[in-house]
Design a protein around this motif. Structure first.
Motif, PDB file in Angstrom:
ATOM      1  N   SER A  74      21.300  -2.997   3.914  1.00  0.00           N
ATOM      2  CA  SER A  74      20.549  -3.525   2.609  1.00  0.00           C
ATOM      3  C   SER A  74      20.500  -5.042   2.825  1.00  0.00           C
ATOM      4  CB  SER A  74      21.331  -3.172   1.502  1.00  0.00           C
ATOM      5  OG  SER A  74      22.567  -3.632   1.342  1.00  0.00           O
ATOM      6  N   ARG A 120      18.490  -0.490  10.488  1.00  0.00           N
ATOM      7  CA  ARG A 120      17.265   0.160   9.885  1.00  0.00           C
ATOM      8  C   ARG A 120      16.778   1.018  10.950  1.00  0.00           C
ATOM      9  NH1 ARG A 120      14.586  -5.008   6.362  1.00  0.00           N
ATOM     10  NH2 ARG A 120      16.025  -4.865   4.744  1.00  0.00           N
ATOM     11  N   ASP A 176      18.597   4.767   5.436  1.00  0.00           N
ATOM     12  CA  ASP A 176      17.421   3.664   5.157  1.00  0.00           C
ATOM     13  C   ASP A 176      16.512   4.267   3.948  1.00  0.00           C
ATOM     14  OD1 ASP A 176      15.697   1.843   5.005  1.00  0.00           O
ATOM     15  OD2 ASP A 176      15.316   1.813   7.492  1.00  0.00           O
ATOM     16  N   GLU A 177      16.867   3.531   2.929  1.00  0.00           N
ATOM     17  CA  GLU A 177      15.995   3.870   1.758  1.00  0.00           C
ATOM     18  C   GLU A 177      14.370   3.374   1.849  1.00  0.00           C
ATOM     19  OE1 GLU A 177      16.917  -0.135  -0.836  1.00  0.00           O
ATOM     20  OE2 GLU A 177      17.643   1.948  -1.612  1.00  0.00           O
ATOM     21  N   ARG A 178      14.089   2.478   2.760  1.00  0.00           N
ATOM     22  CA  ARG A 178      12.765   2.380   3.183  1.00  0.00           C
ATOM     23  C   ARG A 178      12.086   3.585   3.862  1.00  0.00           C
ATOM     24  NH1 ARG A 178      11.750  -3.459   5.693  1.00  0.00           N
ATOM     25  NH2 ARG A 178      12.197  -2.283   7.685  1.00  0.00           N
TER      26      ARG A 178
END
Length: 401
Positions: free
Chosen positions: A29, A50, A321-323
């Motif tokens: 993050s 990432r 990875d929240e993206r």
């Protein structure tokens, strides 16, 4: 978190159960390409977390896995693969060695194994039923299942497979002193001697197994004997240890997240999707694997990595990875999105993902359908977890039904 001009120490403390490593979470993050210092070896290295950056590093030829002879920063005092392992080879040498074993793990080969694997699983489940309830699911089913299958594929005689279980546990330990490191090296030498003798037997009397194919490849000049020994050892180690722990982790997740097992009982067709989602979600590794070295200056995620610097990637972090993944900490059997990287990415993508998937699918589908009231026989917090191992997993899973 420190800026990019300083390094943070990552000693990979064991985290509870299947909790996501807080160091990796913070890195993902706040500093997805950052300098770290690991417990062994010389100097700092880079950690990439990432999803897109991990895929870039693991597929770009400017990041080399040929690190033998270099004083690379390491998570443990010893290295797990043998020196001539395909893990240390770059294309085209990597492809040359890998091509010898790839047919044994093709879709056609795995389809042929499904029936015998189900027969084996039936026997193991029968043993589980005879021992309980309660009984240890790992001891009776989850551990012997992949050990027997990979032993059959390679051609390791049944009587020798328990020995490989013991050796694997030693080799995958994160050793912290010289005495333990020396023990690992002795076990690795025993592994070399074992497969050297088995290959000699298969040259005289070939069978329908992978060792016979590898021995023939040596005779034909496709690989040399050291490559055979390293390749066979790596397949045997990972074919049991990784599958044993990942499968146990999947079952633990099903039994500790309300409604997940019931969902599979209601819709058995979801099992393959469930396996993929659990592969993404389970933080299956302690630590961060094997490093690469930059062969020239390369920019990754807006950060310049200089030639000669070492780079680690975290597949575990990339899978959270929240993206890339909506609400990544949630287990969603109907999740849509990019393919996870639990099996790696690029040239060093796992050689046997189809076999690992088949084993996990059979295990989960059989457990949820044959034991509709399967549950942990102890509170979740009383399940004991392996410590100081590379791949995370419970020591055992006491269950009732």
């Amino acid at each position: 978190m420190a800026d990019l001009d300083s390094s943070r120490i990552y000693d990979c403390a064991d985290v509870p159960a299947l909790d996501f490593d807080p160091f990796l979470r913070e890195s993902l993050s706040r500093a997805p390409v950052s300098r770290i210092r690991v417990p062994h070896g010389d100097g700092d290295c880079w950690l990439v977390t990432r999803y897109d950056d991990v895929r870039f590093v693991t597929s770009d030829p400017r990041f080399s896995r040929d690190i033998l002879g270099r004083s690379a920063p390491k998570m443990t005092r010893h290295t797990i693969p043998l020196d001539r392992a395909v893990s240390y080879a770059d294309p085209p040498e990597h492809a040359r060695v890998r091509a010898v074993v790839a047919p044994a793990f093709s879709q056609r080969a795995v389809d042929r194994l499904r029936g015998p694997a189900q027969t084996l699983l039936d026997r193991l489940i029968h043993d589980l039923e005879g021992a309980g309830p309660p009984a240890d699911l790992v001891h009776h089913v989850v551990s012997p299942f992949p050990l027997e299958i990979i032993g059959e594929v390679i051609g390791v005689p049944a009587a020798d497979r328990p020995l490989w279980r013991e050796w694997t546990q030693v080799i995958f330990t994160r050793v912290h002193d010289e005495a333990a490191a020396a023990r690992v090296e002795r076990v690795k030498e025993s592994a070399r001697d074992y497969f050297r003798a088995l290959a000699a037997l298969r040259r005289v009397a070939p069978r329908d197994d992978l060792m016979s194919a590898m021995a023939a490849a040596v005779t034909a000049g496709r690989i040399d004997e050291d490559e055979l020994l390293a390749l066979a050892t790596l397949l045997q180690l990972n074919g049991w240890h990784a599958v044993r722990n990942n499968a146990a982790n999947m079952v633990y997740a099903l039994l500790t997240h309300e409604g997940l097992a019931d969902r599979l009982r209601e819709r058995p067709s979801l099992v393959p999707q469930a396996v993929e989602e659990l592969l993404r979600w389970v933080p299956h590794k302690h630590a961060i694997g094997q490093p690469r070295v930059a062969t020239e200056d390369v920019e990754v995620g807006g950060v310049l990595i200089r030639a000669g610097e070492f780079v680690y990637v975290s597949y575990v972090a990339a899978n959270r990875d929240e993206r890339v993944y909506d609400d990544p900490d949630r287990i969603d059997f109907e999740r849509r999105g990019p393919q996870h990287v639990a099996f790696g990415h690029g040239p060093h993508y796992c050689v046997a993902p189809l076999l690992a998937r088949m084993e996990a699918e059979l295990l989960l589908s059989n457990l949820v359908t044959r034991f509709p009231r399967l549950r942990l026989a102890v509170p979740a917090e009383e399940v004991r977890w392996q410590t100081d191992v590379v791949i995370r997993g419970p020591v055992g899973l006491p269950v009732a039904w």
